[in-house]
Design an enzyme around this catalytic site. Structure first.
Site, short mmCIF file in Angstrom:
data_model
loop_
_atom_site.label_atom_id
_atom_site.label_comp_id
_atom_site.label_asym_id
_atom_site.label_seq_id
_atom_site.Cartn_x
_atom_site.Cartn_y
_atom_site.Cartn_z
N GLU A 1 -8.88 -14.76 -27.50
CA GLU A 1 -9.29 -14.04 -28.69
C GLU A 1 -7.45 -13.24 -29.05
O GLU A 1 -7.54 -12.79 -30.32
CB GLU A 1 -9.56 -12.12 -28.26
CG GLU A 1 -10.72 -12.07 -26.96
CD GLU A 1 -11.55 -10.55 -26.94
OE1 GLU A 1 -11.12 -9.87 -27.41
OE2 GLU A 1 -12.29 -11.14 -25.68
N THR B 1 2.65 -5.30 3.39
CA THR B 1 2.06 -6.41 3.02
C THR B 1 1.46 -5.37 1.40
O THR B 1 1.02 -6.46 0.85
CB THR B 1 -0.06 -5.88 3.27
OG1 THR B 1 0.05 -4.00 3.17
CG2 THR B 1 0.03 -5.81 5.17
N ASP B 2 2.33 -4.35 0.79
CA ASP B 2 2.78 -4.52 -0.07
C ASP B 2 2.41 -5.46 -1.31
O ASP B 2 2.33 -5.55 -2.72
CB ASP B 2 3.39 -3.14 -1.24
CG ASP B 2 2.14 -1.73 0.02
OD1 ASP B 2 1.46 -1.84 0.20
OD2 ASP B 2 3.16 -0.46 -0.02
N THR C 1 3.72 -2.05 7.96
CA THR C 1 3.72 -1.15 8.39
C THR C 1 2.89 -2.42 10.37
O THR C 1 2.69 -2.54 11.14
CB THR C 1 1.97 -1.49 8.39
OG1 THR C 1 1.92 -0.63 6.89
CG2 THR C 1 0.77 -1.21 8.30
N TYR D 1 3.22 7.11 8.71
CA TYR D 1 3.40 5.88 9.44
C TYR D 1 4.84 6.10 9.05
O TYR D 1 5.02 6.30 7.97
CB TYR D 1 2.88 5.65 9.77
CG TYR D 1 2.83 4.03 9.06
CD1 TYR D 1 1.93 4.20 8.21
CD2 TYR D 1 3.38 3.21 8.81
CE1 TYR D 1 1.28 3.51 7.39
CE2 TYR D 1 3.65 2.27 7.26
CZ TYR D 1 2.12 2.37 7.48
OH TYR D 1 0.89 1.78 5.91
N LYS E 1 -3.23 -8.88 -2.28
CA LYS E 1 -3.96 -7.54 -2.16
C LYS E 1 -5.38 -6.72 -2.45
O LYS E 1 -4.59 -6.58 -3.59
CB LYS E 1 -2.55 -6.14 -1.39
CG LYS E 1 -3.35 -5.59 -0.88
CD LYS E 1 -2.08 -4.49 -0.42
CE LYS E 1 -2.25 -3.64 0.69
NZ LYS E 1 -0.54 -3.12 0.96
N1 ASP Z 1 3.44 0.09 2.57
C1 ASP Z 1 4.07 -1.02 3.44
C2 ASP Z 1 4.41 -1.65 3.02
O1 ASP Z 1 4.26 -2.63 2.09
C3 ASP Z 1 1.91 -1.21 3.67
C4 ASP Z 1 2.17 -2.36 4.57
O2 ASP Z 1 3.19 -2.58 5.22
O3 ASP Z 1 0.62 -2.57 5.22
O4 ASP Z 1 5.38 -2.57 3.82
#
Ligand code: ASP
Length: 328
Positions: free
Chosen positions: A284, A93-94, A14, A27, A166
């Site tokens: 457990e 970020t994924d 992103t 996007y 995340k």
């Molecule tokens: N789906 C995107 C990625 O991980 C999300 C992001 O970058 O925030 O490339």
């Protein structure tokens, strides 16, 4: 003043996302080339020389062994090059926590290695990418950033890759640091470390895998039976990470099936589907008797990364795998 020379490895995400509409939702991650981001940063006049190298232009949900191998090789070259002071990786970020942790386990800690991403596409109103990128430059330019392992810079915080999680799908404050807090706070104008480097001059902890063994995450749910375990063994799983309930729990028949897998030499790590908290041994589930491993602080995604690295290195014995998870 010495100007830091930084290698910038681009993978998309992103932070390079293109929506074509500043107020729209849709996007394409990696829609912009790395050079566009670097040019945007150059316009800020930061005291650093950036050397871009594009590895991929993908959403990080599609990242895999080929990109990880290319990133690792490029980092190794840069770590050995006296002309390079630090490395920045632009990343979605994924899966930033998976890439970051894999590199953390397989690179020396002698120079700063910083992942950076964004929650809003580059052409969205209020885009956070340029600021995060400027912050990453600040961190990677600082000699005191070396010896802290691979880091992730998001939302004015510096997080250890091992601890970064995340925790939100769209907020610009999407990452949490668990179980340890952030390593520092950063803005384009300031950088404060909250403690000294904790891994000074460490060599790589594990070799980078020649190939990735099939290690699967199995999510526990109420009423599930043991068929998913059989299915994973049927497709040749070389390791299983349980994303268990609570302290890494699962219905009794699932635990029994996992113990049978462990007895056949397929290492099984119990992690939790819960957001926070450690999974400890013998709470457990009788790990000692069943030959299972407790993930401790690692969530399922990062537990899978560590287990893949261990299996690839030939480390499958439950006690040795447990020791690696304990060392965290
Ligand atoms: N789906 C995107 C990625 O991980 C999300 C992001 O970058 O925030 O490339």
């Amino acid at each position: 003043m010495n100007i830091a020379r930084l290698l910038v490895l681009g993978t998309g995400g992103t932070i390079a996302g293109a929506g074509g509409n500043a107020i729209g939702a849709a996007y394409r991650p990696g829609g912009y080339a790395l050079e566009v981001l670097v040019d945007g940063l150059a316009a800020l006049g930061l005291p650093a020389q950036l050397v871009p190298q594009e590895i991929a232009r993908i959403g990080s949900q599609d990242i895999g062994f080929a990109e990880w191998q290319a990133l690792h090789a490029a980092c190794q070259t840069a770590l050995a090059d006296p002309a390079v002071d630090g490395i920045i990786i632009t990343h979605g970020t994924d899966t930033a926590e998976e890439t970051g942790f894999l590199l953390d386990l397989t690179l020396a800690t002698t120079k700063p290695v910083v992942l950076v991403g964004a929650m809003r596409p580059a052409d969205a109103v209020g885009a956070d990418g340029l600021r995060n990128f400027a912050n990453a430059v600040k961190v990677a330019s600082d000699p005191a950033a070396a010896g802290r392992g691979v880091m992730l810079v998001m939302g004015d915080a510096v997080l250890a890759a091992r601890d970064a999680r995340k925790a939100a799908t769209s907020s610009i404050d999407a990452f949490r640091s668990f179980p340890r807090g952030p390593l520092g706070r950063v803005t384009p104008a300031s950088l404060d470390w909250f403690g000294p480097p904790h891994r000074a001059d460490e060599q790589a902890r594990y070799p980078f895998p020649q190939e990735l063994p099939r290690v699967a995450i199995l999510t526990a749910s109420a009423g599930m039976d043991d068929q998913p375990v059989a299915a994973l063994l049927g497709i040749g799983a070389k390791g299983i990470v349980l994303a268990g309930m609570g302290q890494g729990n699962a219905p009794a028949q699932v635990i029994r099936a996992l113990a049978r897998a462990a007895a056949k030499g397929v290492p099984v790590v119990r992690s939790t589907r819960v957001d926070e908290g450690l999974v400890d041994r013998n709470v457990e589930v009788d790990d000692d008797r069943l030959g299972l491993v407790a993930a401790r602080a690692l969530g399922p995604a990062k537990a899978r990364v560590l287990l893949m690295v261990l299996v690839a290195a030939g480390i499958t014995d439950a006690a040795a795998v447990q020791a690696a998870f304990d060392a965290g």
